[in-house]
Design a protein around this motif. Sequence first.
Motif, PDB file in Angstrom:
ATOM      1  N   GLU A  57     169.498  40.298  47.693  1.00 14.14           N
ATOM      2  CA  GLU A  57     170.695  40.966  48.215  1.00 14.14           C
ATOM      3  C   GLU A  57     170.693  41.016  49.737  1.00 14.14           C
ATOM      4  OE1 GLU A  57     172.767  44.127  46.620  1.00 14.14           O
ATOM      5  OE2 GLU A  57     171.763  44.133  44.672  1.00 14.14           O
ATOM      6  N   LEU A  58     169.562  41.335  50.336  1.00 11.85           N
ATOM      7  CA  LEU A  58     169.518  41.422  51.798  1.00 11.85           C
ATOM      8  C   LEU A  58     169.669  40.041  52.429  1.00 11.85           C
ATOM      9  CD1 LEU A  58     166.731  44.093  52.376  1.00 11.85           C
ATOM     10  CD2 LEU A  58     169.207  44.409  52.263  1.00 11.85           C
TER      11      LEU A  58
ATOM     12  N   LEU B 289     164.056  50.501  48.260  1.00 11.76           N
ATOM     13  CA  LEU B 289     164.721  49.236  47.962  1.00 11.76           C
ATOM     14  C   LEU B 289     164.569  48.810  46.505  1.00 11.76           C
ATOM     15  CD1 LEU B 289     163.954  47.236  51.214  1.00 11.76           C
ATOM     16  CD2 LEU B 289     166.035  48.448  50.579  1.00 11.76           C
TER      17      LEU B 289
ATOM     18  N   ILE C 173     169.274  49.661  48.671  1.00 14.98           N
ATOM     19  CA  ILE C 173     169.734  48.357  49.155  1.00 14.98           C
ATOM     20  C   ILE C 173     171.077  48.503  49.856  1.00 14.98           C
ATOM     21  CG2 ILE C 173     170.481  46.051  48.460  1.00 14.98           C
ATOM     22  CD1 ILE C 173     168.465  46.278  46.120  1.00 14.98           C
TER      23      ILE C 173
ATOM     24  N   ALA D  87     166.112  43.070  45.721  1.00 18.49           N
ATOM     25  CA  ALA D  87     166.306  43.501  47.106  1.00 18.49           C
ATOM     26  C   ALA D  87     166.218  42.320  48.062  1.00 18.49           C
ATOM     27  CB  ALA D  87     165.264  44.564  47.472  1.00 18.49           C
TER      28      ALA D  87
END
Length: 266
Positions: A121-122, A69, A75, A118
Amino acid sequence: MAKTFKEKYGDWALITGATSGIGAELADQLAAKGLNIVLVARKEGELRDHAERLASKHGVQTEIMPADLATAEGIAKVKATEIEIGLLVPAAGLEVNGAFEKTSYEAELKVLQLNVTATFELAHHFSRSMVARGRGGMLFVASLSGQMPNPYFANYAGTKAYVMNLGASLYGELGPKGVDVTVLSPGLTATAMVADNGMEWAKTPMVAMDPKLVAAMAIDGLGKRPVTVPGLRNKIMVAAMRFSPLRLAVKMSEKMVRNAINPEKI
């Protein structure tokens, strides 16, 4: 009657950093509550072993997703899952310690990519489907370092301050939309990352907590409070730093860490 975890979050939780430390404990305890688990980490062998243990111990379904990640490719791989994720736990983290001008640029950049990029974004990706369904949850993992100045962990502290504020803000924003958000802000915890960071924490007032207890407190806080700080000693430390003049807080933290860090890193 209180809702079960499946009623609140659906069938699947996705946990990054799921094979060690707090992430592994969170995976185990969420599986014990009946959630199926998507495990994300870098090493496929460890992922497979941990997934098999969870399935055998708790009778849940598991999926593994080997991904780094700290890379855009890793990602993107996680975001591409077709599994409906009802609970997101971005527990993967990385730290670098030492004098800021001496630390590796590449290593510090990786800390930013994993801890901040990461996580953002997640959370952003999975929040859309959770809000659309009107239910879901996110359990962020920050650190006491995100709540106070932390010399010799400067970049790490900065990344965890981001996670703290992102999660606390989303607690207020997403809660009314049916999505529970909580930030876990642990102090020193008995994990491999702590054991391998070269610090002599025994020279400080800090005492490492059991990751099982830390994980249990984090899960208990879901949807109940914006931030969970495990342990009375850690709560006292946060309060002391919060109500001290900033210059004094910086000096106290610098002295404590200096006592524990390898002198060659200063």
